[in-house]
Design a protein around this motif. Structure first.
Motif, PDB file in Angstrom:
ATOM      1  N   ASP A 241      11.185  -4.312  29.501  1.00  0.00           N
ATOM      2  CA  ASP A 241      11.523  -4.650  30.881  1.00  0.00           C
ATOM      3  C   ASP A 241      12.914  -4.163  31.261  1.00  0.00           C
ATOM      4  N   THR A 242      13.521  -3.355  30.410  1.00  0.00           N
ATOM      5  CA  THR A 242      14.860  -2.841  30.661  1.00  0.00           C
ATOM      6  C   THR A 242      14.829  -1.892  31.852  1.00  0.00           C
ATOM      7  N   ARG A 243      15.805  -2.060  32.750  1.00  0.00           N
ATOM      8  CA  ARG A 243      15.908  -1.187  33.918  1.00  0.00           C
ATOM      9  C   ARG A 243      16.911  -0.081  33.633  1.00  0.00           C
ATOM     10  N   TYR A 244      16.586   1.118  34.088  1.00  0.00           N
ATOM     11  CA  TYR A 244      17.448   2.280  33.878  1.00  0.00           C
ATOM     12  C   TYR A 244      17.705   2.978  35.198  1.00  0.00           C
ATOM     13  N   GLU A 245      18.799   3.747  35.236  1.00  0.00           N
ATOM     14  CA  GLU A 245      19.060   4.637  36.353  1.00  0.00           C
ATOM     15  C   GLU A 245      19.407   6.002  35.776  1.00  0.00           C
ATOM     16  N   LEU A 246      19.223   7.034  36.574  1.00  0.00           N
ATOM     17  CA  LEU A 246      19.511   8.395  36.144  1.00  0.00           C
ATOM     18  C   LEU A 246      20.866   8.779  36.706  1.00  0.00           C
ATOM     19  N   VAL A 247      21.821   9.058  35.818  1.00  0.00           N
ATOM     20  CA  VAL A 247      23.176   9.408  36.227  1.00  0.00           C
ATOM     21  C   VAL A 247      23.502  10.785  35.660  1.00  0.00           C
ATOM     22  N   ASN A 248      23.614  11.770  36.542  1.00  0.00           N
ATOM     23  CA  ASN A 248      23.888  13.146  36.123  1.00  0.00           C
ATOM     24  C   ASN A 248      22.941  13.602  35.024  1.00  0.00           C
ATOM     25  N   GLY A 249      21.675  13.261  35.169  1.00  0.00           N
ATOM     26  CA  GLY A 249      20.667  13.691  34.211  1.00  0.00           C
ATOM     27  C   GLY A 249      20.577  12.852  32.957  1.00  0.00           C
ATOM     28  N   GLU A 250      21.400  11.824  32.858  1.00  0.00           N
ATOM     29  CA  GLU A 250      21.385  10.967  31.674  1.00  0.00           C
ATOM     30  C   GLU A 250      20.836   9.590  32.027  1.00  0.00           C
ATOM     31  N   LEU A 251      20.013   9.069  31.138  1.00  0.00           N
ATOM     32  CA  LEU A 251      19.414   7.753  31.321  1.00  0.00           C
ATOM     33  C   LEU A 251      20.437   6.688  30.951  1.00  0.00           C
ATOM     34  N   ALA A 252      20.730   5.765  31.875  1.00  0.00           N
ATOM     35  CA  ALA A 252      21.710   4.712  31.629  1.00  0.00           C
ATOM     36  C   ALA A 252      21.084   3.351  31.934  1.00  0.00           C
TER      37      ALA A 252
END
Length: 72
Positions: free
Chosen positions: A21-32
């Motif tokens: 259930d972890t939420r991620y965002e894409l920052v400059n092509g990297e998963l954070a």
């Protein structure tokens, strides 16, 4: 905070599912990993609700409602 070592495309990000259930965002092509909300983030809507409730009939307010403010 967890990050990936290789850059992802937008399509890869949209298809990504690690089974948690972890939420991620894409920052400059990297998963954070997106951290959980802080206490301040939870307090702000309550403060706004009390402030707006002084000028708007509380029966018109709904959870999840967005307010658009136009600038002249």
């Amino acid at each position: 905070m967890t990050t990936t070592t290789r850059r992802m495309t937008l399509e890869e990000y949209l298809d990504y599912d690690d089974g948690t259930d972890t939420r991620y965002e894409l920052v400059n092509g990297e998963l954070a990993e997106v951290p959980s909300e802080s206490d301040l983030n939870n307090e702000i809507p309550m403060i706004l609700l009390v402030a707006i409730g002084q000028f708007v009939n509380p029966r018109l307010l709904r959870r999840g409602t967005e307010i658009l403010v136009k600038r002249k």
